[in-house]
Design an enzyme around this catalytic site. Sequence first.
Site: not given
Lengths: 499, 121
Positions: A294, A395
């Site tokens: 992440c 992302e």
Amino acid sequence: MSYSKPQFKEKYHNFINGKFVAPIAGDYFENTSPVDNSLIAKYPRSQKEDVELALDAANAAKDSWGYTAAAERAAMLNKVADIIEENLEEFALVETCDNGKPIRETLNADIPLAVDHWRYFAACIRAEEGSATELDANTLSMNIKEPLGVVGQIIPWNFPLLMLSWKLPPALATGNCVVLKPAEQTPSTATLLMEKIADVFPPGVLNVVHGFGPEAGKPLASSSKVDKVAFTGETTTGQLIMQYASKNLNPVTMELGGKSPNVFFNSVMDEDDAYLDKAIEGAVLFAFNQGEVCTCPSRLLVQEDIYDAFMKRVIERTNAIVQDNPYDTNTMVGAQASNDQYEKIKSYLKIGVEEGAKVLAGGEANVLDGDLANGFYIKPTILEGHNKMRVFQEEIFGPVVCVTKFKDEAEALEIANDTLYGLGAGVWTRDAHQLYQIPRAIKAGRVWVNCYHAYPAHAPFGGYKKSGFGRENHVMMLNYYRQTKNMLISYDKNKLGFF
Amino acid sequence: MQRVAITEKAAETVRLLQKKHGELIFHQSGGCCDGSSPMIFEKDEMYLDESDVLLGQLENVNFYMNIDQFEYWKHTHLTIDITEGRGSSFSLEIPLGLRFIVISRLLTEDENTFFNSSQKS
């Protein structure tokens, strides 16, 4: 040295109330290995009834568990740490098989770090205490820390055992019972752990339920039988879990990913020394764990006057990455965790080029030989472009970094903060002023300064902006799993005089 | 002109889910792990308000995206496709062993003028 795929049973069960139990409806799903897309084993496709069973067990256990001495709970946490450590190689191998990450990482990072998180919280719970204040000569205010009760935890697939070990120890150390749902892509190490530690905690204290998000995750997150939900994942599910929590007026913690900038100022190239070598590695860390982190440093910001020279070395280092059989200890980058990840990353590589990004390295899937041809491998990729491109804003969760230049500090900050997210960031400089001022001005919960991708248990981790809220790791984590009971005691024998 | 489209294979799955769950919505997620993927839910599952932009309708399913995210996506056309896979979100196709994915391309000049100049979203 090369390992091979570990042995598994045909199927596994949920761990509820201290026992392994089959899902009530009797359904299982097949879990496959991204290394070669082969079958690992069958895991329970649990439904609401299975989750309820686990929640009932946890609720039945919570009162006595909440009163257990901290010393006793800490001893159990330490025991778990010892058991993982004694079986480190087995855990590492199963993790590599389930997730696709190289064995080099699981042996040296995932599993040892997981061990340390259990030990850290075992130590914390012994060392900290509540507080008492004498408010006046006859009044004492005592703050006693009490567990919340039953906690639901939903963890991701990128560091399966490590994320479990971020979430379980603080919840258990503080005297909560837990129902944990591992990600359905990676249920194996959680199951292996339950097999090894089945007798460590009293029945009902720790429960693991497998299954799919809509069928098992949602009943857990929305149940009125939980007192808190901790979630690591993405924004839409995060919003849903907060909605459910609002119905129950429950607290939540959210860790929701990022698009982390890694900023290199020109002073990094003042000398060609060990520090520069470290900085080059720092830029290439985007490929760590196949980019499935992440905090992946997925936006590389390089000052324009060193851009060409610096990037030449970053490209060389990226091209030297060994991507091969994840079971081989020489392999640096393994397989993406699942087919849908693999397809998603490829679609980003395509839109990146369409938006005008230039491919400086990689840029495509990597088809390996033999059985590995069925696995999900993407070449470590560097895309050059600008911060408004979608590849700079979303992302990708793959070994893909997007690089752009900046003129000065102001522009570096403008680009670094031009993102919806604020989880991690990196700042690299030899300038003492920049070392402090730039990290302070970046809106992110964790700024690595002259380093990246370190996750010690003793440092708080969590997001700003759409990366979530609440923190993980660090002693402060204990209070995310507790209530404060304030006892206000009067030692005054005299009445108020009101009535 | 449409901002979003859907492949026939993905549409088949949508119809299958409609039979089982009734009215549905798509919401494009952002961020970690299973993020950056379109997710499908029962119509009233998710609280939507003016911060969710309606990009279009696919098989009678409204497709939404958060307005902040839309700012970075609005120059692209999205096609919803489906692939084998496994997600850990609450999206309803996951138990089928399938995942919706989004295939993007730049808007053509005409599309861009139509969507981003003449009207706001």
